[in-house]
Design a protein around this motif. Structure first.
Motif, PDB file in Angstrom:
ATOM      1  N   TRP A 184       0.811  -1.219   0.000  1.00 30.38           N
ATOM      2  CA  TRP A 184       0.000   0.000   0.000  1.00 30.38           C
ATOM      3  C   TRP A 184       0.839   1.261   0.000  1.00 30.38           C
ATOM      4  CZ3 TRP A 184      -1.215   3.362   4.292  1.00 30.38           C
ATOM      5  CH2 TRP A 184      -0.508   3.080   5.449  1.00 30.38           C
ATOM      6  N   ALA A 185       2.131   1.176   0.271  1.00 28.23           N
ATOM      7  CA  ALA A 185       3.088   2.280   0.137  1.00 28.23           C
ATOM      8  C   ALA A 185       2.688   3.546   0.898  1.00 28.23           C
ATOM      9  CB  ALA A 185       3.345   2.597  -1.339  1.00 28.23           C
ATOM     10  N   ASN A 186       2.088   3.385   2.085  1.00 25.91           N
ATOM     11  CA  ASN A 186       1.726   4.530   2.931  1.00 25.91           C
ATOM     12  C   ASN A 186       0.865   5.567   2.209  1.00 25.91           C
ATOM     13  OD1 ASN A 186       3.171   3.364   5.022  1.00 25.91           O
ATOM     14  ND2 ASN A 186       5.050   4.433   4.477  1.00 25.91           N
ATOM     15  N   SER A 187      -0.042   5.127   1.388  1.00 27.15           N
ATOM     16  CA  SER A 187      -0.927   6.027   0.645  1.00 27.15           C
ATOM     17  C   SER A 187      -1.819   6.803   1.615  1.00 27.15           C
ATOM     18  CB  SER A 187      -1.783   5.216  -0.325  1.00 27.15           C
ATOM     19  OG  SER A 187      -2.824   6.001  -0.831  1.00 27.15           O
ATOM     20  N   ALA A 188      -1.835   8.116   1.467  1.00 23.84           N
ATOM     21  CA  ALA A 188      -2.659   8.968   2.334  1.00 23.84           C
ATOM     22  C   ALA A 188      -4.143   8.710   2.107  1.00 23.84           C
ATOM     23  CB  ALA A 188      -2.334  10.438   2.087  1.00 23.84           C
ATOM     24  N   ALA A 189      -4.541   8.453   0.871  1.00 24.49           N
ATOM     25  CA  ALA A 189      -5.951   8.193   0.562  1.00 24.49           C
ATOM     26  C   ALA A 189      -6.427   6.910   1.242  1.00 24.49           C
ATOM     27  CB  ALA A 189      -6.157   8.100  -0.947  1.00 24.49           C
ATOM     28  N   ILE A 190      -5.589   5.876   1.223  1.00 27.11           N
ATOM     29  CA  ILE A 190      -5.960   4.609   1.853  1.00 27.11           C
ATOM     30  C   ILE A 190      -5.987   4.755   3.373  1.00 27.11           C
ATOM     31  CG2 ILE A 190      -5.162   2.244   2.282  1.00 27.11           C
ATOM     32  CD1 ILE A 190      -4.378   2.149  -0.692  1.00 27.11           C
ATOM     33  N   ALA A 245      -9.330   4.212   5.615  1.00 27.13           N
ATOM     34  CA  ALA A 245      -9.333   3.230   6.707  1.00 27.13           C
ATOM     35  C   ALA A 245      -9.835   3.862   7.998  1.00 27.13           C
ATOM     36  CB  ALA A 245      -7.935   2.663   6.904  1.00 27.13           C
ATOM     37  N   THR A 246      -9.430   5.091   8.254  1.00 21.88           N
ATOM     38  CA  THR A 246      -9.891   5.796   9.449  1.00 21.88           C
ATOM     39  C   THR A 246     -11.389   6.055   9.369  1.00 21.88           C
ATOM     40  OG1 THR A 246      -7.731   6.854   9.670  1.00 21.88           O
ATOM     41  CG2 THR A 246      -9.554   7.849  10.872  1.00 21.88           C
ATOM     42  N   GLU A 247     -11.880   6.500   8.220  1.00 18.53           N
ATOM     43  CA  GLU A 247     -13.314   6.769   8.038  1.00 18.53           C
ATOM     44  C   GLU A 247     -14.148   5.503   8.175  1.00 18.53           C
ATOM     45  OE1 GLU A 247     -13.873   8.655   4.279  1.00 18.53           O
ATOM     46  OE2 GLU A 247     -12.854  10.497   4.883  1.00 18.53           O
ATOM     47  N   ALA A 248     -13.609   4.378   7.695  1.00 14.82           N
ATOM     48  CA  ALA A 248     -14.355   3.119   7.729  1.00 14.82           C
ATOM     49  C   ALA A 248     -14.266   2.430   9.089  1.00 14.82           C
ATOM     50  CB  ALA A 248     -13.842   2.182   6.645  1.00 14.82           C
ATOM     51  N   GLY A 249     -13.360   2.887   9.952  1.00 13.05           N
ATOM     52  CA  GLY A 249     -13.209   2.278  11.276  1.00 13.05           C
ATOM     53  C   GLY A 249     -12.290   1.083  11.288  1.00 13.05           C
ATOM     54  N   ALA A 250     -11.453   0.944  10.283  1.00  9.12           N
ATOM     55  CA  ALA A 250     -10.512  -0.167  10.213  1.00  9.12           C
ATOM     56  C   ALA A 250      -9.251   0.160  11.008  1.00  9.12           C
ATOM     57  CB  ALA A 250     -10.146  -0.440   8.749  1.00  9.12           C
ATOM     58  N   PHE A 251      -8.569  -0.869  11.491  1.00  9.97           N
ATOM     59  CA  PHE A 251      -7.328  -0.620  12.211  1.00  9.97           C
ATOM     60  C   PHE A 251      -6.256  -0.136  11.237  1.00  9.97           C
ATOM     61  CE2 PHE A 251      -7.123  -5.148  11.136  1.00  9.97           C
ATOM     62  CZ  PHE A 251      -5.851  -5.275  10.593  1.00  9.97           C
ATOM     63  N   ALA A 252      -5.319   0.653  11.758  1.00 12.20           N
ATOM     64  CA  ALA A 252      -4.273   1.243  10.908  1.00 12.20           C
ATOM     65  C   ALA A 252      -3.244   0.185  10.528  1.00 12.20           C
ATOM     66  CB  ALA A 252      -3.596   2.385  11.646  1.00 12.20           C
ATOM     67  N   LEU A 253      -2.779   0.278   9.306  1.00  6.33           N
ATOM     68  CA  LEU A 253      -1.703  -0.607   8.856  1.00  6.33           C
ATOM     69  C   LEU A 253      -0.370  -0.051   9.336  1.00  6.33           C
ATOM     70  CD1 LEU A 253      -2.883  -1.289   5.185  1.00  6.33           C
ATOM     71  CD2 LEU A 253      -3.135  -2.772   7.178  1.00  6.33           C
ATOM     72  N   ALA A 254       0.568  -0.937   9.567  1.00 10.03           N
ATOM     73  CA  ALA A 254       1.891  -0.522  10.023  1.00 10.03           C
ATOM     74  C   ALA A 254       2.572   0.310   8.938  1.00 10.03           C
ATOM     75  CB  ALA A 254       2.731  -1.741  10.366  1.00 10.03           C
ATOM     76  N   ALA A 273      -1.215  -5.222   1.363  1.00 12.30           N
ATOM     77  CA  ALA A 273      -1.815  -4.741   0.117  1.00 12.30           C
ATOM     78  C   ALA A 273      -3.165  -4.100   0.422  1.00 12.30           C
ATOM     79  CB  ALA A 273      -2.004  -5.903  -0.852  1.00 12.30           C
ATOM     80  N   ALA A 274      -3.459  -2.991  -0.246  1.00 17.07           N
ATOM     81  CA  ALA A 274      -4.744  -2.306  -0.047  1.00 17.07           C
ATOM     82  C   ALA A 274      -5.121  -1.557  -1.318  1.00 17.07           C
ATOM     83  CB  ALA A 274      -4.651  -1.343   1.123  1.00 17.07           C
ATOM     84  N   LEU A 275      -6.410  -1.565  -1.602  1.00 19.15           N
ATOM     85  CA  LEU A 275      -6.934  -0.860  -2.774  1.00 19.15           C
ATOM     86  C   LEU A 275      -8.153  -0.043  -2.368  1.00 19.15           C
ATOM     87  CD1 LEU A 275      -6.845  -3.771  -5.369  1.00 19.15           C
ATOM     88  CD2 LEU A 275      -5.536  -1.663  -5.529  1.00 19.15           C
ATOM     89  N   LEU A 276      -8.267   1.139  -2.927  1.00 20.35           N
ATOM     90  CA  LEU A 276      -9.441   1.980  -2.770  1.00 20.35           C
ATOM     91  C   LEU A 276     -10.066   2.064  -4.157  1.00 20.35           C
ATOM     92  CD1 LEU A 276     -10.952   3.702  -0.702  1.00 20.35           C
ATOM     93  CD2 LEU A 276      -9.572   5.638  -1.418  1.00 20.35           C
TER      94      LEU A 276
END
Length: 187
Positions: free
Chosen positions: A128-134, A138-147, A153-156
């Motif tokens: 996911w390369a520390n993408s600000a959008a992702i 994740a914060t808006e959806a209530g998901a835990f933060a990735l390290a 891997a993450a996709l929006l």
């Protein structure tokens, strides 16, 4: 100790005429009589407030699947359906390395996430390369933060209504481990 009369007095004062029935009475509505009086006391009931229902709720994942990605062509696969009349923005994550933060041993070190519509690959991500959008989604959806700096891997993506498949594989055919697929609808 004497008991205050309640139901028997009510029953005696409001006995039905022959051929008629009593109205429905609930035990919660029966109130003991005040001592020395023959009228039931009026009880004002406040409406109950439920403040926990007024708080914004965290969005629950639409799909959450954990499994082992085996050597070779082994994959973790999760199918999902986007319903409604309009496209929806989804946060789809294939998590491996961040699971070690939660004490999981044997997590997949290098997951690759691919989204399929039928047999056609729509999107792929291998970190996911520390993408600000992702991170914001994740914060808006209530998901835990990735390290930070993890190889998760993450996709929006915005998908129109239909059925799709999320697949997590290892980036190298010689690695295996436990992975997690999460799908959130982004508000």
């Amino acid at each position: 100790m004497t008991q205050t009369p309640c139901f028997p007095v009510w029953r005696a004062r409001f006995a039905p005429r022959p051929g008629r029935t009593l109205p429905a009475v609930y035990a919660a509505d029966l109130v003991p009589l005040r001592p020395g009086r023959h009228e039931p006391r009026a009880v004002k009931r406040r409406p109950k407030s439920y403040p926990h229902l007024n708080r914004p709720r965290r969005t629950q994942p639409k799909l959450l699947k954990r499994g082992t990605v085996s050597l070779g062509d082994g994959a973790l696969i999760g199918g999902f359906v986007v319903v409604g009349n309009s496209p929806k923005t989804l946060l789809i994550r294939g998590i491996g390395p961040t699971l070690t933060r939660f004490g999981l041993v044997g997590a997949l070190a290098d997951p690759v996430l691919t989204i399929y519509d039928g047999g056609e690959a729509l999107a792929t991500n291998a970190g996911w390369a520390n993408s600000a959008a992702i991170a914001t989604a994740a914060t808006e959806a209530g998901a835990f933060a990735l390290a930070t700096g993890s190889r998760d891997a993450a996709l929006l993506v915005t998908l129109k209504p239909g059925s799709y498949t999320a697949q997590v594989k290892a980036s190298q055919v010689t690695s295996s481990g436990v992975a997690l697929i999460e799908i959130y609808e982004v508000p």
